[in-house]
Design an enzyme around this catalytic site. Structure first.
Site, PDB file in Angstrom:
ATOM      1  CG  ASP A  66     -28.555  79.593 -42.248  1.00 45.51           C
ATOM      2  OD1 ASP A  66     -28.742  78.599 -42.592  1.00 45.51           O
ATOM      3  OD2 ASP A  66     -28.752  80.329 -41.274  1.00 45.51           O
TER       4      ASP A  66
ATOM      5  NE  ARG B 289     -31.100  77.697 -41.894  1.00 47.74           N
ATOM      6  CZ  ARG B 289     -31.323  77.728 -40.205  1.00 47.74           C
ATOM      7  NH1 ARG B 289     -32.131  77.096 -39.783  1.00 47.74           N
ATOM      8  NH2 ARG B 289     -30.394  78.577 -39.712  1.00 47.74           N
TER       9      ARG B 289
ATOM     10  CG  ASP C 130       0.816  56.269  -7.004  1.00 47.52           C
ATOM     11  OD1 ASP C 130       1.849  55.676  -7.497  1.00 47.52           O
ATOM     12  OD2 ASP C 130      -0.263  55.706  -7.349  1.00 47.52           O
TER      13      ASP C 130
END
Length: 978
Positions: A818, A880, A390
């Site tokens: 929320d 919650r 390589d």
């Protein structure tokens, strides 16, 4: 190997005539009449006689020439000085410690050094009385004739391999006909040259190349800083020269005198030139010997492949010329698990390497880029690169032109390595191009591969691209030259190809993809290097592009009111500049000469044609155009007829394209007075994306999309709680909304309200981003989409003592944390609530965060709906309790505390909902402080694990938890649908 003999002869003969030199085609008198020891039967009698007649050699006072004696280095200096017609020269000092001004040949030796023909030894000596070896003689002559560019192959002489310091000069000598070597195929480079042989060398050089003219100026004369290991320059290391560069982007030239520089070099500055000052790249060697497995001195681990590089270049516009970069790591002397050893790593763009040698074994050249998909181009010309495994690898774009790549034998009889291991990003068309070059090897036949595809860390976007073309391949190249690097990605899925290769290793078979002639025109050094800025460092004119791009396909027309949207499939030609769209009226064929060019230079593959009339048929075609102006054939034609849509009844029309009364929703609202209960004002909004902040303060008003499809009309903005304000500070959650409705008796239908804030692109401490904020009473939303992440819908009221009622029907609301919150009374009927995954395996958020006043029995009701999610199972809470204000808030003698109320009933719950504990605490309130309940829910998320954690309504309680009960209030309001 490049055959330069005829070229050099023609060039230098021309120069010689122009400069007034006389070439020698001599028939000299007998050498015996000149020297007592050179008879007419001497092999080199003619050449020796020429040497004497030319005044280059005078022989000894005793009348001898001593033909078989070796040539000393001082005599060589004298020979070359006289060959140059004894140019005017006055030494300015003593260069070498062993050549004092009283030396017989002091002037000649000083001239030799000043001319760059000889550099001496690193210890500062010249060693004038030592003999000149044949390899040094080749270097002297090569430099004397201007050090012409030449690419060596390493296979001319059996004893001069490509790694030889003087391989370029020796093969140039042979190719110019100056030296033929011995009949056994050797050159014998370290053998001293005899005086008769030097006569022959000089005679042939002048005969073939002409007598040399004045030497070129010092190649380092224009350098801003000169590096010399012996201390004769400005600095002694390359790193020091780089450190002296000014901080601006001005050009900085670093000249490097011959020598070996053992150092690690990091060049991060742009616009720098590194220039070797020797006669060949072998004269200047920058070397180090780290490997990937080499331990760092500080004990923090090993260097790794990247850290092993002898030289790292991250700057742009860098040129490196006439030097060697080497990683001298000795694999045999170490037992590291990782022995990759990089000589050069590049990440910069527009890099040129001219007449450079890169020496190493595994991973010699790491042609990289700053990031995947980033363009980083480098050009290697007249260069030499060696290695085994390589040894040219990475994701950069690199061209190897007229160069030699040497595949080194690792001693195997089956697999000796791979020339390339490209990791080109799929978004880039070009990786490595080896063109007009030579691959050499000392490995056995069929044991080396052209390459394999590298996917670093399993990167599926790394699709290697390599073309080897018009290159000589040795028999060491395997018949199937491409191979896999891993079992998960086949080389056949990479982008490997060849074209026009020659040599014993260039067979063609089913395992060797070949470019067509048309494809080859798109794979040249010019196309690889051009990029978006047209970079061409080759010094050659790019051939004219006469190849048209591919014809676009898949043209589709979608008619609408007053316009038609045309879309087509993209053309992937690398030099694509854009598209041209043509139109004719009617359903007939399209003649480009008479057709209307609706749009030119399009870069997108879609276009909305607004130049049409409803109820009239039109036909379109599209062509692709490349950077050279070549146009493709037209696509298949498509016909469509725009038809005016029947708009719903309205008082005001908003259209982003200008076809309505206003182009923005807020402009329409600002110009519209409130309606009445019996006659509300209707504002219709045509399809489009409206990037604006919208506030609806009027009562008795309706906003509706004209198509009945919520996705067609999008009201969007991208503020967040942490978005800075002009006066300092940030917006806060309650002012981050895209749309706010404070008026009452407002209806919104068939449109999308979005907060497009990009959390990943910002680093705000507060990233809540509201899409819709309501405080008005008696609000109805049908067929509406609310899009966002944290805090998508703020359903609120003007104050704790005020109840504001909101009804959502057949709508879609998405978010994560929320995302339905506030103190309003809100009913979500027959709707979809989608909980987005935040990428967590434990907590992906909360559907609701109600802050209902404890004086209000009705907060949020989700009924007959669906909760969906792409989050993992059991990671989303139903809600919650948010304490929206401090306890003890008093108004009119009544105390109002924030105690959220939420009911989910008859709703299908996704598996993402927590079953063991679906309600969560929110400091300072526990979930039990809220008023949370369920009734009749279904789905995987509705399972009751512990009744204590999932309060359920009784049948009697459920009869009071209905949309009508929640919304009735004191005025009996009943907007309930279905």
């Amino acid at each position: 190997m490049i055959n330069v003999r005829a070229h050099l002869r023609a060039l230098i003969l021309t120069l010689s005539v122009a400069l007034g030199f006389t070439l020698v085609g001599v028939s000299p008198a007998s050498a015996a009449s000149r020297f007592a020891d050179v008879g007419d039967d001497n092999m080199y009698a003619t050449e020796i006689a020429w040497l004497a007649d030319s005044g280059i050699a005078t022989g000894w006072p005793d009348g001898t020439f001593r033909p078989y004696a070796p040539v000393a280095r001082d005599a060589m200096a004298a020979f070359l000085y006289r060959l140059f017609d004894e140019p005017e020269f006055t030494p300015t000092g003593q260069t070498f410690s062993d050549v004092a001004p009283d030396n017989q040949f002091y002037r000649e030796i000083e001239w030799l050094a000043a001319s760059g023909i000889a550099t001496g030894w690193p210890d500062g000596t010249f060693r004038p009385y030592e003999p000149v070896n044949r390899d040094a003689m080749a270097a002297f002559l090569h430099r004397a004739w201007g050090a012409p560019s030449y690419t060596a192959s390493g296979d001319v002489f059996t004893d001069v391999a490509s790694q030889n310091q003087y391989v370029t000069q020796i093969e140039w000598l042979a190719d110019a006909g100056i030296s033929t070597g011995w009949p056994d195929g050797t050159f014998r480079p370290v053998q001293p040259i005899a005086r008769d042989a030097i006569a022959a060398f000089l005679y042939r050089a002048v005969t073939a190349l002409g007598r040399p003219g004045p030497l070129a100026a010092d190649p380092l004369a224009d350098a801003d800083v000169v590096v010399a290991a012996d201390g004769s320059g400005d600095v002694t290391t390359v790193a020091e020269a780089i450190a002296q560069a000014p901080s601006d982007a001005s050009a900085w030239r670093i000249g490097i005198r011959p020598g070996t520089y053992r150092e690690v070099v990091q060049l991060r500055r742009s616009n720098v030139t590194l220039l070797g000052g020797g006669g060949s790249p072998a004269d200047v060697v920058i070397t180090y010997d780290n490997a990937a497995g080499t331990p760092k001195p500080d004990g923090s681990g090993t260097y790794g492949t990247t850290g092993s590089a002898t030289m790292l270049i991250t700057g742009n516009d860098v040129t490196v010329r006439n030097l060697t970069i080497e990683n001298a790591f000795d694999e045999a002397a170490h037992d590291y698990a990782s022995e990759q050893a990089v000589a050069l790593k590049t990440q910069g763009d527009r890099l040129v390497f001219d007449t450079v040698r890169l020496l190493g074994d595994q991973d010699t050249l790491y042609a990289d880029s700053p990031a995947a998909g980033r363009l980083a181009r480098s050009y290697y010309v007249n260069s030499f690169i060696e290695g085994d495994v390589d040894f040219i690898f990475g994701r950069g774009t690199a061209v190897f032109d007229r160069s030699t790549l040497h595949a080194s034998d690792r001693g195997s009889t089956s697999n000796n390595g791979y020339v390339t291991a490209a990791s080109t990003d799929v978004s880039l068309p070009y990786g490595f191009l080896i063109t007009d070059s030579t691959i050499t090897s000392d490995a056995p036949a069929g044991t080396f591969h052209l390459g394999r595809p590298w996917q670093p860390s399993g990167d599926a976007q790394a699709i290697a691209q390599v073309v080897v073309r018009n290159t000589v391949l040795p028999d060491a190249i395997a018949p199937a030259p491409w191979t896999d690097m891993t079992s998960t990605f086949s080389w056949r899925n990479a982008r490997f190809a060849e074209y026009g290769n020659t040599g014993p290793g260039a067979v063609v078979n089913a395992d060797r993809p070949q470019l067509t002639t048309v494809e080859a025109a798109d794979h040249t050094k010019f196309t690889y290097l051009a990029g978006p800025d047209g970079w061409n460092p080759t010094g050659e004119q790019a051939p004219a592009d006469v190849t048209a791009p591919a014809t676009p396909t898949g043209l589709v027309a979608e008619a609408s009111d007053g316009s038609v949207v045309l879309t087509w499939q993209p053309v992937t030609d690398a030099d694509l500049a854009g598209y041209t769209l043509y139109r004719v009226e009617g359903a007939g064929p399209v003649d480009l000469a008479s057709a209307t060019a609706v749009a030119t230079d399009l870069t997108d593959t879609s276009f909305r044609d607004r130049g049409v009339v409803n109820q009239t048929a039109y036909t379109w075609v599209v062509t692709a155009v490349d950077a050279a102006g070549n146009a493709s054939a037209p696509s298949a034609a498509v016909t469509a007829t725009p038809v005016g849509a029947v708009l719903p009844a309205h008082d005001v029309l908003v259209a982003a394209d200008g076809s309505g009364d206003y182009t923005t929703v807020q402009d329409a609202l600002d110009a519209t007075a409130p309606g009445t209960a019996s006659d509300p004002v209707v504002i219709a909004i045509k399809p489009g994306v409206y990037h604006e902040l919208v506030t609806v303060a009027q009562s008795h008003l309706t906003l509706l999309g004209t198509t009945g499809k919520a996705a067609d009309v999008v009201l969007t903005y991208d503020n967040a709680s942490g978005t800075p304000t002009a006066g300092g500070g940030t917006l806060g959650t309650s002012k981050s909304q895209s749309v706010k409705i404070t008026g009452s008796d407002v209806t919104v239908r068939d449109l999308t309200i979005e907060n497009a804030f990009d959390e990943a692109a910002h680093d705000y401490q507060a990233e809540q981003a509201v899409a819709l904020h309501t405080t008005g009473d008696r609000l109805v939303f049908t067929g509406v989409r609310l899009l966002g992440n944290q805090d998508t819908l703020l359903a609120n009221s003007p104050d704790a003592d005020v109840v504001s009622r909101v009804y959502f029907y057949d709508s879609y609301i998405e978010g994560d944390v929320d995302f339905i919150f506030g103190r309003a009374t809100a009913v979500f009927d027959a709707s979809t609530i989608h909980a987005l995954s935040r990428g967590s395996n434990s907590n992906n958020g909360y559907l609701t965060a109600a802050s209902t006043s404890d004086q209000n029995p009705f907060g949020f009701l989700v009924v007959n709906s669906r909760v969906t999610s792409d989050a993992p199972a059991g990671t989303v809470s139903l809600g919650r309790p948010w304490r929206g204000w401090g306890d003890g808030y008093t108004k009119g003698g009544v105390v109002y505390n924030s105690r959220g109320q939420v009911t989910f009933r008859n709703t299908e719950l996704s598996a993402a909902i927590r079953t063991a504990q679906p309600w969560a605490d929110m400091t300072p309130l526990a979930w039990t402080d809220g008023r949370f309940a369920e009734f009749g829910n279904t789905g995987a998320g509705a399972a009751i694990v512990d009744p204590a954690t999932r309060p359920q309504l009784t049948d009697a309680e459920a009869s009071d938890a209905t949309p009508r009960a929640y919304l009735a209030g004191s005025d009996g309001w009943d907007p309930v649908l279905g």
